[in-house]
Write an enzyme that holds these catalytic residues in place. Structure first.
Site: not given
Ligand code: PGA
Length: 242
Positions: A67, A136, A138, A143
């Site tokens: 990413d 979170n 991810h 996401e």
């Protein structure tokens, strides 16, 4: 899913590095996809050492960046490219022709996604991926709201990611968008390694591994893959129900 719990982050890094080294020996020519967060950095140091000592040859492998922050490139501190090149690829002197990573500076991000998708397809898919888990849940920049059939894509980053991202950007200027390899490409890997270390990850690890499988908790989607191995230190494993 297999869950391995190691005493501490050092033992965790050693175990994951051993696992990846064995994979490299057994699968020359395969494509690997590594995360750029803090958790796996020690693994990369160990792999670079194994490469330099001749135990493994990373130049037989292919690499794809997981990413990137949109708007950041090679020269930007905190970019995934910089973290991966300085913390792994260049440390091990891996030939740059064996690596493709997102360029977050490209004004045509669709082109970046197409390039990464093609690289992954051309190399026969990602064979092994080593992932961290965000606060979170991810994975990469998949996401909350992630879907299992996504390819490379651009995404607006979740508030938690923006908040946690301040650790990489002391100025407080955290990019609002990310670009990432998709869940489908990760789920198709022959070996999925998910790593977490430290007590701050304990609750999200529990949610990802023992909660509902849902795109709201992206790492939980990895549980549908038969070949998922989870690597935790005892602090990150502390909230798991036995
Ligand atoms: P970390 O990042 O390894 O720096 O905690 C994990 C992630 O955001 O994927």
């Amino acid at each position: 899913m297999t869950v391995n719990v190691l005493n501490d982050s050092t033992a965790l890094a050693e175990a994951v590095a051993e696992k990846i080294a064995a994979f490299v020996k057994a699968n020359p020519g395969a494509l690997m996809c590594f995360a750029a967060g803090d958790t796996p950095q020690k693994v990369y140091l160990l792999l670079a050492d194994k490469h330099k000592s001749g135990e493994i040859d990373l130049n037989t492998m292919w690499f794809v960046g997981l990413d990137e922050w949109v708007g950041l490139g090679n020269d930007d501190t905190g970019s995934c490219r910089q973290v991966m090149y300085s913390g792994f690829y260049d440390l091990a002197a891996i030939d740059h022709s064996r690596i493709l990573a997102f360029d977050g500076l490209d004004e045509n991000l669709d082109r970046q996604c197409q390039m990464i998708d093609k690289w992954i397809t051309d190399k026969g898919g990602i064979a092994l991926t080593a992932l961290g888990i965000g606060m979170n849940a991810h994975v990469g920049f998949n996401e909350p709201g992630a879907v299992a059939d996504s390819l490379a894509h651009v995404v607006a980053l979740d508030d938690t990611t923006l908040n946690v991202g301040k650790k990489y950007f002391p100025s407080g200027n955290v990019p609002g968008k990310g670009i990432t390899v998709g869940m489908a490409q990760l789920l198709a890997a022959n070996e999925l390694l998910l790593m977490a270390s430290g007590e701050c990850k304990a609750e999200i690890v529990k949610k990802a591994l023992q909660g509902k499988i849902t795109g709201a908790v992206p790492a939980s989607l990895l549980r549908v893959a038969a070949n998922l191995t989870v690597w935790l230190d005892s602090a990150a494993a502390a909230a798991l129900v036995k």
